[in-house]
Design a protein around this motif. Sequence first.
Motif: not given
Length: 366
Positions: A45-46, A49-51, A63-66, A156-157
Amino acid sequence: MLASLYCIRPITAMYAIAKQFRYLFCLILLSFNVQLFAQAQIEVSGNGNAISNGSFTFSTDNFTDFGAVFNTPDEVDVNQQEKTFTITNNGDADLVISDISLVDVKSYFDITTNATGTITSGNSADLVINFNSHAFGLGFAEVRITNNVTSEPYTFFISAKNIACESGECFGVAEDAVNVCSGRGTCVSKDVCECEATVGGINCQTPYRWDDGSLTVTRNLDFTPQLIIGTELDDQSVHEVIVEIKTSSKFPGSQGVTFGLVNNPPSDTNHPIGVYGLEYGYISNGKRIADNNQASYGDTFDVGDQIKLIYDGPNNTLSFAVKKSGETEFTLQGDGSAFSDLDFGDSNPAFAISFQCLGGCEYVIR
C-alpha cells in the motif's frame, strides 16, 4: 487429519510411559499440521491505499504517481520527491522479502530504505523510494518485490515528473513557434504541453477524433489508456473502416490495442474500449470485450496486420475481419457477428481505437 484420527483413539496403553509417548506424538503431529497449513500474505500500500499486484495505473492516492517537482534549469535536481510504501504480512506464517529492485531505464528513482528481510505475521515494513529528478521530463519505473508468496515478483509501476520553472521550448520547439506542441497546444514549461480539448499526448500528437479518409495516429510514452474516436455513425447503413497497425508497443500489463464501437461521446477518453457499458471491442489478444467481460473470439493481431470493423446499422451488429501481414484477403472472425443487439443509450455510436502505449505507436485509419 492424520493427527486427528490418531489422537481421538482411546489411550489404552497400560503403562504411563506409553501414555506419555502417545501424548507427545499427538502434539508433534498437531504442530506439524499447523505449520503445514500456515501461509504468509503480501499486501502493498501507499498512503494507506492498496496497490494491486501487476498494477500499471498511476494515482496520487496510493503514491504510485509521485506528482511533479519544479526546478530551474541550472539546478535540475534541487527539489526531489520521496514516497513511502508499506509491505504488510496479514498471513499466519513468515513473509520473506528476498529482493526489491527497480526496472528504471532512465535511473530517475532510487530505493532509499529497503524492506528486504523477514516480516512476521501481522507486521509490516516500509519501502521508501525517491524520485531524484536528475533530468527534466517524465520518469517511470517498475517496482519488483521478490517474495516467498507469489510465484513471480510482486510488481507495480510508479511515475513522476520534473518540470522546468523556465519554459523556453517543448520537445525542441520554441514556446512561441506555431508548431510547438504539434501545433495543437501551448508550451507551459520545459517539455510540458497543455493540449487543446480534441487532442492529447505528451506533445499533443494524438487526436482524440479522426475524420473520414486517411489519418496517421501516433502515440508516445503517456502511461494512460487513450480513446481515439471516429465520426458518428447512423443506424441506416452498413459502415466499415480499416485500421493498419504500423507500430505498437504495448504498455506492460495493459489491455493492448482494442478496436470497436463506443457511444458518442463516451463518458471519458482515458479508458480501454469495453471496460464501460455501451462499448464493444476486439482486443489484440484475440478476445472480444463488453461490460468489462472478455471472451474468446478470433485471431490475435499485431504490427503489420489490418483490422476491418463492420457496423451493420439496420441489423444492429458489429463484426471484425483481419488481414494478416503478407495476406491478400480479409478473414471474417468468429462464427458470425462479434456482437448483436447493441445498445448505445440515447446516442449514436462511433468507431474507436484504444491503446496504452510504451514508446511510439502508429495506426493508419482509412
